[in-house]
Design a protein around this motif. Structure first.
Motif, short mmCIF file in Angstrom:
data_model
loop_
_atom_site.label_atom_id
_atom_site.label_comp_id
_atom_site.label_asym_id
_atom_site.label_seq_id
_atom_site.Cartn_x
_atom_site.Cartn_y
_atom_site.Cartn_z
N LEU A 3 2.94 -1.39 -24.56
CA LEU A 3 3.91 -2.10 -23.73
C LEU A 3 4.47 -1.17 -22.66
O LEU A 3 4.58 -1.56 -21.50
N GLU A 4 4.77 0.06 -23.04
CA GLU A 4 5.32 1.02 -22.08
C GLU A 4 4.35 1.26 -20.92
O GLU A 4 4.77 1.36 -19.77
N THR A 5 3.06 1.34 -21.23
CA THR A 5 2.04 1.54 -20.20
C THR A 5 2.02 0.37 -19.23
O THR A 5 1.97 0.55 -18.01
N VAL A 6 2.08 -0.85 -19.77
CA VAL A 6 2.08 -2.04 -18.93
C VAL A 6 3.32 -2.05 -18.03
O VAL A 6 3.22 -2.29 -16.83
N ILE A 7 4.48 -1.77 -18.61
CA ILE A 7 5.72 -1.76 -17.83
C ILE A 7 5.67 -0.70 -16.73
O ILE A 7 6.09 -0.94 -15.59
N GLU A 8 5.12 0.47 -17.05
CA GLU A 8 5.00 1.53 -16.02
C GLU A 8 4.08 1.09 -14.89
O GLU A 8 4.35 1.37 -13.72
N LYS A 9 3.00 0.37 -15.22
CA LYS A 9 2.10 -0.14 -14.17
C LYS A 9 2.83 -1.15 -13.29
O LYS A 9 2.68 -1.14 -12.07
N VAL A 10 3.62 -2.03 -13.92
CA VAL A 10 4.38 -3.02 -13.16
C VAL A 10 5.39 -2.32 -12.25
O VAL A 10 5.52 -2.65 -11.07
N LYS A 11 6.09 -1.33 -12.80
CA LYS A 11 7.06 -0.57 -11.99
C LYS A 11 6.38 0.08 -10.79
O LYS A 11 6.93 0.08 -9.68
N ALA A 12 5.19 0.64 -11.00
CA ALA A 12 4.46 1.29 -9.91
C ALA A 12 4.06 0.27 -8.84
O ALA A 12 4.17 0.55 -7.64
N ARG A 13 3.62 -0.91 -9.26
CA ARG A 13 3.22 -1.94 -8.29
C ARG A 13 4.44 -2.40 -7.48
O ARG A 13 4.35 -2.58 -6.27
N VAL A 14 5.56 -2.60 -8.17
CA VAL A 14 6.77 -3.06 -7.49
C VAL A 14 7.28 -1.97 -6.53
O VAL A 14 7.67 -2.25 -5.41
N ALA A 15 7.22 -0.72 -6.98
CA ALA A 15 7.68 0.40 -6.13
C ALA A 15 6.81 0.56 -4.89
O ALA A 15 7.28 1.07 -3.87
N ALA A 16 5.56 0.12 -4.96
CA ALA A 16 4.64 0.27 -3.83
C ALA A 16 4.86 -0.79 -2.75
O ALA A 16 4.30 -0.69 -1.66
N VAL A 17 5.67 -1.79 -3.04
CA VAL A 17 5.92 -2.86 -2.07
C VAL A 17 6.83 -2.34 -0.96
O VAL A 17 7.85 -1.71 -1.22
N ASP A 18 6.45 -2.61 0.27
CA ASP A 18 7.26 -2.22 1.42
C ASP A 18 8.44 -3.19 1.53
O ASP A 18 8.25 -4.38 1.79
N PRO A 19 9.68 -2.68 1.35
CA PRO A 19 10.84 -3.58 1.38
C PRO A 19 11.06 -4.22 2.74
O PRO A 19 11.73 -5.25 2.85
N ASN A 20 10.49 -3.64 3.78
CA ASN A 20 10.68 -4.17 5.13
C ASN A 20 9.48 -4.98 5.61
O ASN A 20 9.51 -5.56 6.69
N GLY A 21 8.42 -4.99 4.81
CA GLY A 21 7.22 -5.72 5.20
C GLY A 21 7.21 -7.14 4.66
O GLY A 21 8.12 -7.54 3.94
N PRO A 22 6.18 -7.88 5.01
CA PRO A 22 6.08 -9.26 4.49
C PRO A 22 5.81 -9.22 2.98
O PRO A 22 5.09 -8.34 2.50
N ARG A 23 6.40 -10.15 2.25
CA ARG A 23 6.18 -10.20 0.80
C ARG A 23 5.72 -11.59 0.40
O ARG A 23 6.20 -12.58 0.92
N LYS A 24 4.80 -11.64 -0.55
CA LYS A 24 4.26 -12.90 -1.03
C LYS A 24 5.21 -13.61 -1.97
O LYS A 24 5.23 -14.84 -2.03
N VAL A 25 5.97 -12.84 -2.74
CA VAL A 25 6.80 -13.43 -3.78
C VAL A 25 8.21 -12.86 -3.71
O VAL A 25 8.40 -11.65 -3.72
N LEU A 26 9.19 -13.74 -3.65
CA LEU A 26 10.60 -13.35 -3.72
C LEU A 26 11.21 -14.13 -4.87
O LEU A 26 11.44 -15.34 -4.75
N GLY A 27 11.43 -13.47 -5.98
CA GLY A 27 12.00 -14.15 -7.12
C GLY A 27 12.44 -13.15 -8.18
O GLY A 27 12.12 -11.97 -8.11
#
Length: 105
Positions: A3-27
């Protein structure tokens, strides 16, 4: 995988999102993950780009599944569609938003 590995992967994907760029999902997504020791809860906030252990009062989508099924979905040995039809995945809230979550994480 854990579970920790999966959560770390999710955190990495979310951290890689450009907060100023276009986003597919806002929720805001509440994950309730059933483990041998009980239920672990995580909030994936794609508005604020945060992943935290805990709960939120007003999620857009609530996802409930076992840790084994979360790992299988993360490893792509179980599809979200199959998990839904087999009753392994429960989704409450905005179904359209929920369907886009897999693209992001």
């Amino acid at each position: 995988m854990s579970l920790e590995t999966v959560i770390e992967k999710v955190k990495a994907r979310v951290a890689a999102v450009d907060p100023n760029g276009p986003r597919k999902v806002l929720g805001v997504f509440q994950f309730n993950i059933k483990t041998a020791g009980g239920v672990e809860q995580y909030v994936i906030d794609l508005k604020q780009l945060k992943v935290e252990k805990g709960t939120t009062a007003s999620p857009d989508v609530t996802v409930t599944l076992t840790v084994e099924d979360l790992i299988a979905i993360s490893a792509r040995t179980l599809s979200v569609g199959d998990a839904l039809t087999q009753g392994k995945l429960e989704i409450q809230g905005d179904a359209t938003l929920a369907s886009k979550l897999a693209e992001v994480i």
